[in-house]
Design an enzyme around this catalytic site. Structure first.
Site: not given
Length: 385
Positions: A29, A217, A353
């Site tokens: 990530e 993720s 997000s």
């Protein structure tokens, strides 16, 4: 520790607290962590804080990076890296390990080390292993430096999907069916480990989701519709983590809820709903970050459902002994029951997000959210608490 309690020299004007934003890291990530750091760096109030960006390269070197958030964005469907931002390909940043000394030092081969000043708080925006899983938090505890987010235990529990589910179950939170394949099982008897998954599918049906046990993720996750895709899915998950988790598919709506630590304790945001992405089999990495599949905020729930999921999100926060922030992810099943899927102790934190979006709709804009997290970290001490 609060901002007014910072050490001062009476002959000099009070200095601003220095925030070290630590990002990148050794996990898969890495790229999205750099993107998150860019958003945080843009949002920090520079009239209130001094900022020191520190990037961790993919091989683990702590690098001094340019304070240039505009270079930390996804471009042409690719994420940035610390290697592209580092001021030197060899220089390294060293945090103190003496709680009485918070001086950060930068050194390059053949040069005299340079003091970068004291750090008062670290804002880690690392995702995945070697950052979100308690490892960095343990280093900061040894250094005596306050930091944003959960401590060692909660970070480790929040990273390991198996033990997260075990903790939730022990506190009475409902989780979906799952089975774990540990590295030793696979190494000693591959056929038996595969049969364990096949038997699980026989009990709960296809499709299954095969996941790395300690990644985030949605990286390394495969939706497996039948036996023919199982081996490839296992290999993909194991390329990110030797321990894998296999989950039964739950029929229902995906609901998320943010939790933020206030002075009087944790509170939940308005929830969001993640609709099924149009061009993806499920809400995977590309749907989240590359194609930016929009969520629905607030989620179209009844007042009773909203209150219930907010309570469950805070319950999950408390069950894992979390601090600072958490995003809690649920399924609202077809029979009206909330099943918790996971928590993220350092969730995706770009402005698009879901965590910042949920708090935006709850009345806390992104810059204020960043500020509240820094202030909460400054109020807390390191060590047992």
């Amino acid at each position: 520790m609060s901002t007014e309690n910072l050490p001062q020299n009476p002959e000099q004007p009070p200095r601003k607290p220095r925030v070290a934003v630590v990002f990148g890291g050794r996990s898969s990530e890495h790229g999205i962590s750099v993107v998150t750091a860019g958003a945080v760096l843009r949002a920090i109030d520079r009239t209130k804080y001094d900022v020191l960006p520190i990037g961790i390269t993919k091989d683990g070197r702590w690098a001094l990076t340019a304070d240039e958030p505009e270079r930390m964005a996804i471009t042409e469907r690719r994420t940035p890296s610390v290697e592209e931002l580092a001021e030197s390909s060899e220089g390294g940043v060293v945090l103190p390990v003496d709680p009485a000394n918070r001086e950060v030092v930068y050194s390059e081969p053949g040069s005299v080390p340079k003091a970068l000043g004291e750090v008062d708080v670290v804002f880690p925006v690392l995702h995945g292993p070697y950052g979100e899983d308690g490892t960095l938090q343990g280093l900061l505890e040894l250094s005596g430096v306050p930091y944003v987010g959960s401590g060692v235990l909660a970070s480790a529990v929040g990273q390991d999907k198996e033990y997260m589910k075990r903790v939730f179950t022990s506190f009475g939170l409902k989780v979906g069916p799952y089975v774990v394949i540990r590295p030793r099982e696979w190494e000693q008897n591959e056929s038996a480990a595969r049969k364990k998954i096949v038997d699980f599918a026989g009990e709960h049906g296809w499709p299954l989701f095969v996941k790395p046990a300690r990644a985030g993720s949605s990286i390394g996750i495969t939706k497996v519709d039948d036996l023919s895709g199982l081996d490839e899915a296992i290999a993909e998950a194991q390329s990110h983590d030797p321990k894998i988790l296999v989950e039964a598919a739950l029929r229902g709506r995906e609901i998320e809820c943010g939790v933020l630590e206030f002075e009087d304790g944790p509170r939940a945001s308005v929830p969001a709903e993640i609709p099924p992405p149009q061009e993806h089999a499920y809400y995977d990495f590309e749907a989240k970050y590359i194609d930016s599949t929009p969520g629905i905020v607030p989620a179209p729930l009844t007042p009773e459902e909203t209150a219930e999921v907010q309570k469950l999100a805070v319950d999950a926060f408390d069950a894992a002994s979390c601090e600072g922030l958490v995003r809690a992810d649920f399924f609202l099943t077809e029979d009206g029951e909330f099943v918790i899927n996971e928590i993220n102790t350092l969730p995706g934190f770009t402005p698009i997000s879901m965590y910042p979006q949920m708090w935006e709709k709850s009345g806390i804009a992104y810059p204020e959210l960043v500020d509240r997290l820094i202030e909460a970290a400054l109020r807390r001490s390191t060590g047992l608490r």
